[in-house]
Design a protein around this motif. Sequence first.
Motif, PDB file in Angstrom:
ATOM      1  N   THR A 157      10.677   6.082  16.551  1.00 48.78           N
ATOM      2  CA  THR A 157      10.480   7.192  17.488  1.00 48.78           C
ATOM      3  C   THR A 157      11.645   7.939  17.570  1.00 48.78           C
ATOM      4  O   THR A 157      11.770   9.067  17.772  1.00 48.78           O
ATOM      5  N   ASP A 158      12.968   7.082  18.052  1.00 51.08           N
ATOM      6  CA  ASP A 158      14.084   7.630  18.150  1.00 51.08           C
ATOM      7  C   ASP A 158      14.782   8.165  16.816  1.00 51.08           C
ATOM      8  O   ASP A 158      15.568   9.110  17.143  1.00 51.08           O
ATOM      9  N   LYS A 159      14.444   7.928  15.859  1.00 52.12           N
ATOM     10  CA  LYS A 159      15.172   8.286  14.410  1.00 52.12           C
ATOM     11  C   LYS A 159      14.079   8.564  13.374  1.00 52.12           C
ATOM     12  O   LYS A 159      13.863   7.952  12.581  1.00 52.12           O
ATOM     13  N   PRO A 160      13.142   9.645  13.734  1.00 51.65           N
ATOM     14  CA  PRO A 160      12.283  10.011  12.703  1.00 51.65           C
ATOM     15  C   PRO A 160      12.755  10.657  11.610  1.00 51.65           C
ATOM     16  O   PRO A 160      11.742  10.484  10.447  1.00 51.65           O
ATOM     17  N   ASP A 161      13.878  10.979  11.165  1.00 57.25           N
ATOM     18  CA  ASP A 161      14.266  11.452  10.074  1.00 57.25           C
ATOM     19  C   ASP A 161      15.086  10.483   9.004  1.00 57.25           C
ATOM     20  O   ASP A 161      15.304  10.687   8.118  1.00 57.25           O
ATOM     21  N   HIS A 162      15.133   9.289   9.729  1.00 58.29           N
ATOM     22  CA  HIS A 162      15.746   8.130   8.946  1.00 58.29           C
ATOM     23  C   HIS A 162      14.809   7.460   8.055  1.00 58.29           C
ATOM     24  O   HIS A 162      13.745   7.344   8.240  1.00 58.29           O
ATOM     25  N   GLU A 163      15.342   6.901   6.950  1.00 61.37           N
ATOM     26  CA  GLU A 163      14.594   6.018   6.161  1.00 61.37           C
ATOM     27  C   GLU A 163      14.676   4.751   6.395  1.00 61.37           C
ATOM     28  O   GLU A 163      15.614   4.264   7.109  1.00 61.37           O
ATOM     29  N   LEU A 164      13.674   4.051   5.969  1.00 61.04           N
ATOM     30  CA  LEU A 164      13.574   2.428   6.430  1.00 61.04           C
ATOM     31  C   LEU A 164      13.939   1.674   5.128  1.00 61.04           C
ATOM     32  O   LEU A 164      13.311   2.073   4.065  1.00 61.04           O
ATOM     33  N   ILE A 165      14.860   0.600   5.488  1.00 61.50           N
ATOM     34  CA  ILE A 165      15.157  -0.293   4.411  1.00 61.50           C
ATOM     35  C   ILE A 165      15.018  -1.611   4.844  1.00 61.50           C
ATOM     36  O   ILE A 165      15.153  -1.844   5.903  1.00 61.50           O
ATOM     37  N   VAL A 166      14.175  -2.383   4.088  1.00 64.86           N
ATOM     38  CA  VAL A 166      13.851  -3.745   4.198  1.00 64.86           C
ATOM     39  C   VAL A 166      14.523  -4.534   3.445  1.00 64.86           C
ATOM     40  O   VAL A 166      14.476  -4.536   1.986  1.00 64.86           O
ATOM     41  N   ALA A 167      15.016  -5.552   4.089  1.00 67.09           N
ATOM     42  CA  ALA A 167      15.886  -6.435   3.681  1.00 67.09           C
ATOM     43  C   ALA A 167      15.487  -8.027   3.954  1.00 67.09           C
ATOM     44  O   ALA A 167      15.353  -8.082   5.201  1.00 67.09           O
ATOM     45  N   GLY A 168      15.162  -8.705   2.799  1.00 65.19           N
ATOM     46  CA  GLY A 168      14.554 -10.071   3.171  1.00 65.19           C
ATOM     47  C   GLY A 168      15.442 -11.205   2.513  1.00 65.19           C
ATOM     48  O   GLY A 168      16.142 -11.076   1.616  1.00 65.19           O
ATOM     49  N   ASP A 169      15.595 -12.150   3.547  1.00 64.61           N
ATOM     50  CA  ASP A 169      16.264 -13.459   2.800  1.00 64.61           C
ATOM     51  C   ASP A 169      15.452 -14.057   1.762  1.00 64.61           C
ATOM     52  O   ASP A 169      14.252 -14.087   1.697  1.00 64.61           O
ATOM     53  N   LYS A 170      16.080 -14.574   0.730  1.00 60.31           N
ATOM     54  CA  LYS A 170      15.283 -14.954  -0.403  1.00 60.31           C
ATOM     55  C   LYS A 170      14.614 -16.195  -0.230  1.00 60.31           C
ATOM     56  O   LYS A 170      13.919 -17.011  -0.857  1.00 60.31           O
ATOM     57  N   ARG A 171      15.120 -17.010   1.016  1.00 57.42           N
ATOM     58  CA  ARG A 171      14.335 -18.306   1.325  1.00 57.42           C
ATOM     59  C   ARG A 171      13.108 -18.082   1.924  1.00 57.42           C
ATOM     60  O   ARG A 171      12.494 -18.965   2.310  1.00 57.42           O
ATOM     61  N   ILE A 172      12.865 -17.006   2.561  1.00 53.49           N
ATOM     62  CA  ILE A 172      11.702 -16.749   3.255  1.00 53.49           C
ATOM     63  C   ILE A 172      10.327 -16.486   2.347  1.00 53.49           C
ATOM     64  O   ILE A 172      10.417 -16.243   1.350  1.00 53.49           O
ATOM     65  N   ALA A 173       9.082 -17.117   2.836  1.00 50.01           N
ATOM     66  CA  ALA A 173       7.956 -17.020   2.055  1.00 50.01           C
ATOM     67  C   ALA A 173       7.492 -15.580   1.909  1.00 50.01           C
ATOM     68  O   ALA A 173       7.773 -14.525   2.420  1.00 50.01           O
ATOM     69  N   ILE A 174       6.888 -15.317   0.747  1.00 49.75           N
ATOM     70  CA  ILE A 174       6.192 -13.997   0.377  1.00 49.75           C
ATOM     71  C   ILE A 174       5.374 -13.449   1.503  1.00 49.75           C
ATOM     72  O   ILE A 174       5.442 -12.228   1.390  1.00 49.75           O
ATOM     73  N   GLU A 175       4.823 -14.522   2.164  1.00 48.62           N
ATOM     74  CA  GLU A 175       3.644 -13.837   3.014  1.00 48.62           C
ATOM     75  C   GLU A 175       4.544 -12.986   4.265  1.00 48.62           C
ATOM     76  O   GLU A 175       3.919 -12.304   4.778  1.00 48.62           O
ATOM     77  N   GLU A 176       5.574 -13.257   4.631  1.00 50.35           N
ATOM     78  CA  GLU A 176       6.402 -12.850   5.468  1.00 50.35           C
ATOM     79  C   GLU A 176       6.580 -11.513   5.121  1.00 50.35           C
ATOM     80  O   GLU A 176       6.126 -10.387   5.994  1.00 50.35           O
ATOM     81  N   LEU A 177       7.079 -11.289   3.917  1.00 46.26           N
ATOM     82  CA  LEU A 177       7.345  -9.954   3.547  1.00 46.26           C
ATOM     83  C   LEU A 177       6.342  -9.156   3.400  1.00 46.26           C
ATOM     84  O   LEU A 177       5.996  -7.908   3.751  1.00 46.26           O
ATOM     85  N   LEU A 178       5.116  -9.634   2.876  1.00 42.53           N
ATOM     86  CA  LEU A 178       3.821  -9.110   3.059  1.00 42.53           C
ATOM     87  C   LEU A 178       3.260  -8.718   4.052  1.00 42.53           C
ATOM     88  O   LEU A 178       2.546  -7.376   4.633  1.00 42.53           O
ATOM     89  N   LYS A 179       3.238  -9.584   5.088  1.00 43.60           N
ATOM     90  CA  LYS A 179       3.124  -9.276   6.617  1.00 43.60           C
ATOM     91  C   LYS A 179       3.538  -8.020   7.203  1.00 43.60           C
ATOM     92  O   LYS A 179       3.238  -7.323   7.901  1.00 43.60           O
ATOM     93  N   VAL A 180       4.918  -7.879   7.006  1.00 45.17           N
ATOM     94  CA  VAL A 180       5.748  -6.785   7.329  1.00 45.17           C
ATOM     95  C   VAL A 180       5.305  -5.486   6.567  1.00 45.17           C
ATOM     96  O   VAL A 180       5.150  -4.626   7.260  1.00 45.17           O
ATOM     97  N   LEU A 181       5.191  -5.548   5.125  1.00 45.21           N
ATOM     98  CA  LEU A 181       4.851  -4.471   4.392  1.00 45.21           C
ATOM     99  C   LEU A 181       3.210  -3.977   4.976  1.00 45.21           C
ATOM    100  O   LEU A 181       3.113  -2.746   5.138  1.00 45.21           O
ATOM    101  N   THR A 182       2.485  -4.902   5.214  1.00 45.24           N
ATOM    102  CA  THR A 182       1.341  -4.413   5.622  1.00 45.24           C
ATOM    103  C   THR A 182       1.200  -3.687   7.085  1.00 45.24           C
ATOM    104  O   THR A 182       0.698  -2.609   7.262  1.00 45.24           O
ATOM    105  N   TYR A 183       2.030  -4.222   8.092  1.00 44.32           N
ATOM    106  CA  TYR A 183       2.220  -3.519   9.393  1.00 44.32           C
ATOM    107  C   TYR A 183       2.743  -2.084   8.883  1.00 44.32           C
ATOM    108  O   TYR A 183       2.453  -1.121   9.776  1.00 44.32           O
TER     109      TYR A 183
END
Length: 143
Positions: free
Chosen positions: A98-124
Amino acid sequence: MIRLQTEDLHSGTLRDLAPDLTPMLDILFILLVFFLLTAGAVFQSLDLKLPSSVADEVNLVNAPRHIMLEIRRGSYAVDGEAIRGFEGLKFALRTALTDKPDHELIVAGDKRIAIEELLKVLTYLQSQGIEAANILMQKEIQE
């Protein structure tokens, strides 16, 4: 050079002594074609607005134009601010978008996290209408 042959070798006329103009006409024809092709070239221009001061422009260049979402082990972070729990992440993302509507979103994940965490965030993100996000990945070094 092309010469006119006469029946009598000793009866040379002024016409036989004239220089052959064929090479000169060839060069003139080549120059004419060159000038015709280059005269029709259309040059495009771009109007530039130069900055009034260098300090103002340097600040604009250095300002980040993205929102960094980090998926850490056991937590999250939005623009470096640590967040606990998925509900806190949802609130922080809504606020940042809401504060930065013209900014792009970059997702960075730790390689030790489960793929389910990444998928949960991407689904949201997809449910919030964010169809494209940049995902940072580290290239593995072959040993």
